[in-house]
Design a protein around this motif. Sequence first.
Motif, mmCIF file in Angstrom:
data_model
loop_
_atom_site.group_PDB
_atom_site.id
_atom_site.type_symbol
_atom_site.label_atom_id
_atom_site.label_comp_id
_atom_site.label_asym_id
_atom_site.label_seq_id
_atom_site.Cartn_x
_atom_site.Cartn_y
_atom_site.Cartn_z
ATOM 1 N N ILE A 150 0.886 -1.228 -0.013
ATOM 2 C CA ILE A 150 0.263 0.282 -0.031
ATOM 3 C C ILE A 150 0.977 1.366 0.228
ATOM 4 N N SER A 153 4.453 1.496 -1.495
ATOM 5 C CA SER A 153 4.602 -0.001 -1.921
ATOM 6 C C SER A 153 3.666 -0.589 -2.624
ATOM 7 N N SER A 208 6.522 -4.509 1.441
ATOM 8 C CA SER A 208 6.291 -3.634 2.566
ATOM 9 C C SER A 208 7.744 -3.011 3.210
ATOM 10 N N LYS A 209 8.080 -1.931 3.054
ATOM 11 C CA LYS A 209 9.562 -1.587 3.617
ATOM 12 C C LYS A 209 9.533 -1.911 5.136
ATOM 13 N N PHE A 211 7.027 -4.148 6.871
ATOM 14 C CA PHE A 211 6.692 -5.229 7.163
ATOM 15 C C PHE A 211 5.876 -5.256 8.231
ATOM 16 N N THR A 213 2.940 -2.794 8.309
ATOM 17 C CA THR A 213 1.884 -1.871 7.887
ATOM 18 C C THR A 213 0.643 -2.834 7.920
ATOM 19 N N GLY A 269 9.682 5.251 1.165
ATOM 20 C CA GLY A 269 8.467 4.553 0.460
ATOM 21 C C GLY A 269 7.806 5.222 -0.932
ATOM 22 N N VAL A 508 1.147 10.933 8.921
ATOM 23 C CA VAL A 508 0.079 9.686 8.771
ATOM 24 C C VAL A 508 0.011 8.895 9.990
HETATM 25 O O1 F6P Z 1 0.977 5.844 4.411
HETATM 26 C C1 F6P Z 1 2.061 5.901 5.252
HETATM 27 C C2 F6P Z 1 3.228 4.883 4.635
HETATM 28 O O2 F6P Z 1 4.110 4.970 5.667
HETATM 29 C C3 F6P Z 1 3.688 5.225 3.390
HETATM 30 O O3 F6P Z 1 4.647 6.122 3.395
HETATM 31 C C4 F6P Z 1 4.257 4.118 2.544
HETATM 32 O O4 F6P Z 1 4.647 4.205 1.438
HETATM 33 C C5 F6P Z 1 3.332 3.204 3.286
HETATM 34 O O5 F6P Z 1 2.626 3.659 4.335
HETATM 35 C C6 F6P Z 1 3.642 1.611 3.029
HETATM 36 O O6 F6P Z 1 4.508 1.319 4.173
HETATM 37 P P1 F6P Z 1 5.153 0.207 3.985
HETATM 38 O O7 F6P Z 1 5.994 -0.082 2.876
HETATM 39 O O8 F6P Z 1 6.193 0.182 5.231
HETATM 40 O O9 F6P Z 1 4.104 -1.129 4.011
#
Ligand code: F6P
Length: 548
Positions: A150, A153, A208-209, A211, A213, A269, A508
Amino acid sequence: MSLITSPAWKSLVAHAREAESWHLRDLLQDAKRCRALRVAAEGITLDCSRQLATPRTLELLEDLAQAAALPQRLAAMMGGERINATEGRAVLHTALRAAPDADIRVDGVNVVPEVHEVLGRIKSFATAVRAGRRLGSTGEALTDVVAIGIGGSYLGPEFVSEALRTDPACAKAAAGRRLRFLANVDPIDVTRALEDLDPRRTLVVVISKTFTTAETMLNARTVRNWIVKALGKQAVAQHMVAVSTNLTAVAEFGIDPDLAFGFWDWVGGRYSVCSAVGVLPLALQYGFPVVERFLAGARSIDHHVATAPLRRNLPVLLGLFGVWNSTFLGHPARALLPYCQALHKFAPHIQQVDMESNGKRVDINGQPLPFAAGEIDFGEPGTNGQHSFYQLLHQGRVVPADFIGFKRSQQPRQVKGHPVSNHDELMANFFAQPDALACGLSAEEVAAQDIPAELVPHKVFPGNRPSTCLLLEVCDAQAVGQLLALYEHRTAVQGFIWNLNSFDQMGVELGKVLATKVVAQLAASRRGEDRIKGFNPATTAMLKEYLG
Ligand code: F6P
């Protein structure tokens, strides 16, 4: 000295007052001025002649850029300095598309070899999947990919994938393959993403950067259940891979660490399309050579932004006119109008790149900004947008617009007997709309059309609405990479001028924290603990209504 007290800033404030007496209808008659505001580089023509500006404006904006140390700040970003001060990180998305022999250092260590090591792993993996050498657990070819992620990502990879889908070379390379994206935690999105897919032939990429989210992890578990239900637990190893900076969490989730493709904390991200985040799904769908052309396009703009003089520098000009429009002329929004259906996911991606980056209230040192920063981005491909919100652009509010067009179509067509090709028909609008916005139609011109007097005011177009035109050759992998980098750098340029941190996103967090609290309440209520606690009366009433 704060930038707003600098001579450059004060001159622009005074200049903006002078601009109140200008009309684009007149400015556009000056061929010399138009030439001075048109720049061609890297196969792209940028026409800023419909900005409410003169060559003097450009000089003053250049002074502002120098006063804000823009060249030095761009160099610091691309040189690996930790310019994301609040998170103590470098900002090096440009290193993701650097040539293998480049040397870009973070704390003295060249990061380029690591980048190319991951690219090499992606190339071998994607090539093996596409060639049917790496198969699913039942021995079937993995023809379909579901990319779960999301925000950053998801939005960039989807924009690029959609932009390439109808490019003939890319379509050929993707024949027989499908790439779906799953972002929203809404279960409807799961159904849509998995519709018609066969788990035996599906590879799932969890992106997910962090992992952690919430949306991505629940969707990943949901799709893992879909695989396990159809193929058994042992199938996860062959059907699920990951892209993340958190390789520990990837292993805990049950994905083979050898099938995890990493990236680095110096990739934000929303700036991660050129990392494994975008490269893996795109290489699976279109093959690695296409990805290489895309990365080369982005690299050409990185080179350009770093070397071209400010006045001939495409992303710098885009950024400076963005600052001129929003900060000095007071236009808070910006429309993104690609005259290319393949770019229908461009605006959603740039919304995140730009608004998550520059939607800030304090400067890099935490001091409240003395002006409203950030722009409200929205858009739709032309000509669809024309039949939707352009009414407001022409006769309602002033919204500066970016028109993006191509000399050639991905999919040329011509109807026999029609005087022009379908692409010419589209592009006629690309050329007409900016002039309609700029020049408008005066009451005298309307009255001359023999129109009932009471209708005249309704038919007047005030004009004087600024826009920029970008003209590229054709929407192919190279051009899509260029567009991506142009707009990434545009956002950075504006953030540097406004002296804010374009690379964190603390705004956010609050909503996420509150959502966790609501989840805990819903879980308690669903267990039968019926008292709703800790919410204000408005939320309590709505939760009661929801729970029934
Ligand atoms: O919406 C906030 C956020 O941290 C974005 O900056 C990022 O692109 C997105 O959530 C997804 O984060 P992740 O890649 O860690 O799942």
